[in-house]
Design an enzyme around this catalytic site. Structure first.
Site, mmCIF file in Angstrom:
data_model
loop_
_atom_site.group_PDB
_atom_site.id
_atom_site.type_symbol
_atom_site.label_atom_id
_atom_site.label_comp_id
_atom_site.label_asym_id
_atom_site.label_seq_id
_atom_site.Cartn_x
_atom_site.Cartn_y
_atom_site.Cartn_z
ATOM 1 N N SER A 1 0.835 -1.207 0.000
ATOM 2 C CA SER A 1 0.000 0.000 0.000
ATOM 3 C C SER A 1 0.869 1.256 0.000
ATOM 4 C CB SER A 1 -0.906 0.022 1.232
ATOM 5 O OG SER A 1 -1.770 -1.084 1.246
HETATM 6 N N1 SAH Z 1 -0.735 -4.689 4.082
HETATM 7 C C1 SAH Z 1 -0.137 -5.011 2.815
HETATM 8 C C2 SAH Z 1 -1.097 -4.705 1.683
HETATM 9 C C3 SAH Z 1 -1.024 -5.743 0.657
HETATM 10 S S1 SAH Z 1 -2.278 -5.664 -0.588
HETATM 11 C C4 SAH Z 1 1.191 -4.309 2.634
HETATM 12 O O1 SAH Z 1 1.437 -3.313 3.327
HETATM 13 O O2 SAH Z 1 2.000 -4.748 1.824
HETATM 14 C C5 SAH Z 1 -3.571 -6.636 0.132
HETATM 15 C C6 SAH Z 1 -3.224 -8.031 0.523
HETATM 16 O O3 SAH Z 1 -4.440 -8.672 0.951
HETATM 17 C C7 SAH Z 1 -2.678 -8.892 -0.613
HETATM 18 O O4 SAH Z 1 -1.449 -9.443 -0.210
HETATM 19 C C8 SAH Z 1 -3.749 -9.972 -0.809
HETATM 20 O O5 SAH Z 1 -3.235 -11.232 -1.197
HETATM 21 C C9 SAH Z 1 -4.386 -10.025 0.579
HETATM 22 N N2 SAH Z 1 -5.735 -10.582 0.626
HETATM 23 C C10 SAH Z 1 -6.745 -10.414 -0.255
HETATM 24 N N3 SAH Z 1 -7.850 -11.084 0.165
HETATM 25 C C11 SAH Z 1 -7.523 -11.673 1.357
HETATM 26 C C12 SAH Z 1 -8.215 -12.503 2.280
HETATM 27 N N4 SAH Z 1 -9.492 -12.879 2.089
HETATM 28 N N5 SAH Z 1 -7.569 -12.911 3.384
HETATM 29 C C13 SAH Z 1 -6.282 -12.564 3.619
HETATM 30 N N6 SAH Z 1 -5.562 -11.783 2.782
HETATM 31 C C14 SAH Z 1 -6.171 -11.347 1.659
#
Ligand code: SAH
Length: 215
Positions: free
Chosen positions: A64
């Site tokens: 993000s």
């Molecule tokens: N907090 C992260 C943001 C990553 S983007 C960072 O700072 O890098 C969002 C993430 O949510 C992705 O890695 C995606 O695979 C995950 N995601 C999507 N749906 C999900 C679910 N149902 N349960 C757990 N993770 C999920």
């Protein structure tokens, strides 16, 4: 895995950019100054790591934007030793911010590739969440509930009921709500009692989608 004075300088600049954009929580800004974001990115993006931008992290996902991380973290009003559940570990950067703010972090990731790489990275940086787990965040972590706060870092079409159920009274759930392909509205629910939640909305953000089941 190098962290230099140059990186530290860029982090200080990033923190002042975020404070100009309206982030006021000192605890959040201090965490941004401490965490080597360049080590959470593929080395080809290293030079850009302290720009206020999202970047690809593999498996079709993104780390993000720092402003978004700071904004969500600020809404949680993290206090030392708060139990915080994060949905979407991804690169682990948001996990690191919450940990550095003093939270006991429990984080779920549904992409096995990211779960594995982030599980290896965080201990090397001395970032020690209580639990990193591979699973479907829609279900939360009933065995570890209730939580002081819950943060969802992917865009959800609706607010998953299990997450509301796993929040303490007085606790906060911060989640971007909106359909895939559209902007999401940053939404915060504060749990007032067993049955009532107060809703606050904070404008539009763009996230990768919250998907069901694991992969
Ligand atoms: N907090 C992260 C943001 C990553 S983007 C960072 O700072 O890098 C969002 C993430 O949510 C992705 O890695 C995606 O695979 C995950 N995601 C999507 N749906 C999900 C679910 N149902 N349960 C757990 N993770 C999920």
């Amino acid at each position: 895995m190098k962290d230099t004075a140059k990186h530290q300088g860029l982090r200080n600049q990033l923190a002042s950019v975020l404070s100009q954009k309206g982030i006021t929580d000192k605890n959040v800004l201090e965490a941004i100054k401490k965490i080597p974001r360049h080590l959470f990115l593929n080395s080809s993006f290293e030079d850009y790591a302290y720009q206020d931008k999202a970047f690809p992290i593999g498996a079709g996902q993104t780390i993000s934007q720092p402003y978004t991380v700071a904004f969500q973290s600020q809404l949680l009003e993290v206090k030392k030793d708060d139990k915080v559940l994060e949905i979407g570990t991804g690169s682990g950067y948001q996990t690191a911010v919450l940990y550095t703010m003093g939270a006991k972090v429990f984080s779920i990731e549904r992409q096995n590739e990211l779960f594995k790489s982030t599980s290896l990275l965080l201990p090397k940086l001395n970032i020690r969440p209580k639990l990193l787990t591979f699973g479907d965040g829609y279900k939360g972590l009933p065995n570890y509930a209730p939580f002081d706060s819950i943060i969802v870092t992917a865009g959800a079409p609706m607010i998953p009921q299990p997450l509301m159920a796993q929040l303490k009274v007085g606790g906060r759930l911060v989640i971007p709500v909106g359909e895939e392909g559209q902007a999401q509205i940053m939404t915060m629910l504060i749990r007032k009692n067993e049955t009532q939640f107060e809703k606050h909305e904070f404008g539009e953000f763009r996230f990768v989608p919250l998907l069901e089941n694991k992969n």
